[in-house]
Design a protein around this motif. Structure first.
Motif, PDB file in Angstrom:
ATOM      1  N   ASP A   3      35.291  42.091  37.217  1.00  0.00           N
ATOM      2  CA  ASP A   3      34.722  40.750  37.348  1.00  0.00           C
ATOM      3  C   ASP A   3      34.366  40.181  35.971  1.00  0.00           C
ATOM      4  O   ASP A   3      34.690  39.035  35.641  1.00  0.00           O
ATOM      5  CB  ASP A   3      33.483  40.810  38.235  1.00  0.00           C
ATOM      6  N   LEU A  11      37.649  39.503  33.846  1.00  0.00           N
ATOM      7  CA  LEU A  11      38.361  38.293  34.261  1.00  0.00           C
ATOM      8  C   LEU A  11      37.589  37.033  33.849  1.00  0.00           C
ATOM      9  O   LEU A  11      38.198  36.014  33.509  1.00  0.00           O
ATOM     10  CB  LEU A  11      38.582  38.306  35.769  1.00  0.00           C
ATOM     11  N   ILE A  21      47.033  41.673  37.310  1.00  0.00           N
ATOM     12  CA  ILE A  21      46.295  42.924  37.404  1.00  0.00           C
ATOM     13  C   ILE A  21      47.295  44.063  37.614  1.00  0.00           C
ATOM     14  O   ILE A  21      48.171  43.989  38.482  1.00  0.00           O
ATOM     15  CB  ILE A  21      45.264  42.885  38.545  1.00  0.00           C
ATOM     16  N   THR A  66      39.298  42.863  46.641  1.00  0.00           N
ATOM     17  CA  THR A  66      39.671  41.500  47.047  1.00  0.00           C
ATOM     18  C   THR A  66      38.560  40.511  46.747  1.00  0.00           C
ATOM     19  O   THR A  66      38.815  39.382  46.302  1.00  0.00           O
ATOM     20  CB  THR A  66      40.024  41.481  48.541  1.00  0.00           C
ATOM     21  N   VAL A 100      38.831  39.493  43.091  1.00  0.00           N
ATOM     22  CA  VAL A 100      39.999  38.662  42.775  1.00  0.00           C
ATOM     23  C   VAL A 100      39.836  37.244  43.305  1.00  0.00           C
ATOM     24  O   VAL A 100      40.229  36.270  42.649  1.00  0.00           O
ATOM     25  CB  VAL A 100      41.281  39.321  43.323  1.00  0.00           C
ATOM     26  N   ARG A 101      39.246  37.094  44.461  1.00  0.00           N
ATOM     27  CA  ARG A 101      39.069  35.766  45.048  1.00  0.00           C
ATOM     28  C   ARG A 101      38.237  34.844  44.165  1.00  0.00           C
ATOM     29  O   ARG A 101      38.361  33.624  44.236  1.00  0.00           O
ATOM     30  CB  ARG A 101      38.409  35.889  46.420  1.00  0.00           C
ATOM     31  N   HIS A 147      38.536  34.557  41.005  1.00  0.00           N
ATOM     32  CA  HIS A 147      39.230  34.290  39.744  1.00  0.00           C
ATOM     33  C   HIS A 147      40.639  33.756  40.005  1.00  0.00           C
ATOM     34  O   HIS A 147      41.613  34.517  40.069  1.00  0.00           O
ATOM     35  CB  HIS A 147      39.278  35.571  38.901  1.00  0.00           C
ATOM     36  N   VAL A 176      44.183  34.725  38.338  1.00  0.00           N
ATOM     37  CA  VAL A 176      44.959  35.924  38.663  1.00  0.00           C
ATOM     38  C   VAL A 176      46.183  35.491  39.465  1.00  0.00           C
ATOM     39  O   VAL A 176      46.074  35.044  40.607  1.00  0.00           O
ATOM     40  CB  VAL A 176      44.120  36.946  39.453  1.00  0.00           C
ATOM     41  N   LEU A 221      49.745  40.927  41.165  1.00  0.00           N
ATOM     42  CA  LEU A 221      49.464  42.328  40.906  1.00  0.00           C
ATOM     43  C   LEU A 221      50.770  43.053  40.610  1.00  0.00           C
ATOM     44  O   LEU A 221      51.821  42.728  41.176  1.00  0.00           O
ATOM     45  CB  LEU A 221      48.799  42.999  42.118  1.00  0.00           C
ATOM     46  N   ARG A 240      48.897  35.198  46.211  1.00  0.00           N
ATOM     47  CA  ARG A 240      49.462  35.754  44.987  1.00  0.00           C
ATOM     48  C   ARG A 240      50.643  36.650  45.354  1.00  0.00           C
ATOM     49  O   ARG A 240      50.899  36.919  46.523  1.00  0.00           O
ATOM     50  CB  ARG A 240      48.393  36.546  44.222  1.00  0.00           C
TER      51      ARG A 240
END
Length: 282
Positions: free
Chosen positions: A134, A137, A147, A174, A177-178, A180, A183, A186, A202
């Motif tokens: 976190d 990012l 990632i 998850t 990632v949500r 940011h 991103v 992966l 993504r």
């Protein structure tokens, strides 16, 4: 920018054999990357780089990588052991003992995370790793970011290799990632199969292994009744090339075996090439 990926090398599966099959397969892929037409700018080795996590296997792996004329960025999978990894590949520690780091490239970032829980085959991602990701990012919210991780956080359909979507580590990952949107996707391994899947808006690009592949069999499997199905198959050792074109990452999957040429670029095909290029703007 051309990013190569290899994964699931499993060096040390045959530890007392100086001509180990998995080392031979790795060398075949490295030959293609070093000597072929698509020499990459860097190489990602996305986990299970050894089979037992022993110190000698990491030593042998470092020797194999030493001939690469491009940087190699390793990470860990469920067959690796962190202490032995760090001893041979120092400098990839996030400060908490996990193999987590960022590769800053001219137009994008590659953020590698650690999904290893020693003694478990499936993935893991604890709150300490999540806090690091976190914060990492948050340092560059406007830069396209990918990632890099061993375990894909999706259910593949190869039942004995699946990640269940309700596994707690998947939710922890998850949630980070949500937060940011930079991103873009992966880059994963683990499945010993090339797979592309949409996830959370993504793209997940999963590369086949340099070691032998998992058989592509999507039938249910009964842990109480072996049915003699193939589990591991000796297809050619594989790799991926991820090409950044300034807008998106385009992923290609190939293998190091023989490629029979059926046509070549000579005077006969020159008109076709000219015609195709003339159709495009600019």
């Amino acid at each position: 920018m051309l990013i190569a990926q290899i994964t699931d090398i499993h060096i040390g599966f045959d530890p007392d054999n100086p001509a180990e099959y998995n080392r031979k397969r790795l060398d075949e892929v490295l030959d293609v990357l070093i000597e072929g037409p698509n020499r990459p700018d860097l190489l990602l080795a996305t986990g299970d780089i050894t089979d037992r996590g022993d110190a000698d296997s990491y030593r042998r792996l470092a020797t194999a990588f030493s001939r690469c004329p491009f940087p190699v960025w390793p990470s860990v999978g469920n067959h690796d052991l962190r202490d032995n990894f760090h001893a041979r590949f120092p400098g990839f520690d996030d400060g908490n003992g996990f193999v987590q780091y960022t590769v800053e490239l001219p137009e994008l970032r590659l953020v590698t995370i650690d999904t290893l829980e020693e003694g478990r085959h499936g993935g893991a991602f604890c709150e300490r790793r999540a806090a690091w990701l976190d914060a990492e990012l948050a340092k560059a919210p406007a830069r396209p970011t990918y990632i890099v991780m061993h375990h894909p956080p999706v259910e593949s359909g190869i039942e004995w290799m699946n990640t269940h979507p309700d596994e707690p580590w998947v939710a922890t990952f998850t949630d980070v990632v949500r937060r940011h949107p930079q991103v873009r996707g992966l880059i994963c391994g683990h499945l010993h199969r090339s797979v592309t899947v949409a996830w959370e808006g993504r793209t997940i690009a999963i590369c086949s292994s340099t070691a032998p592949q998992v058989s592509l069999d999507l039938r249910p499997i009964d842990e109480n009744h072996p049915d003699d199905r193939p589990m591991i198959v000796a297809e050619d050792p594989a790799y991926a090339l991820h090409r950044w074109n300034g807008r998106e990452l385009v992923s290609f999957y190939d293998h190091a075996g023989a490629h029979t040429m059926l046509a070549k670029y000579d005077e006969r095909l020159q008109p076709l090439v000219r015609e195709l290029k003339a159709e495009r703007p600019g």
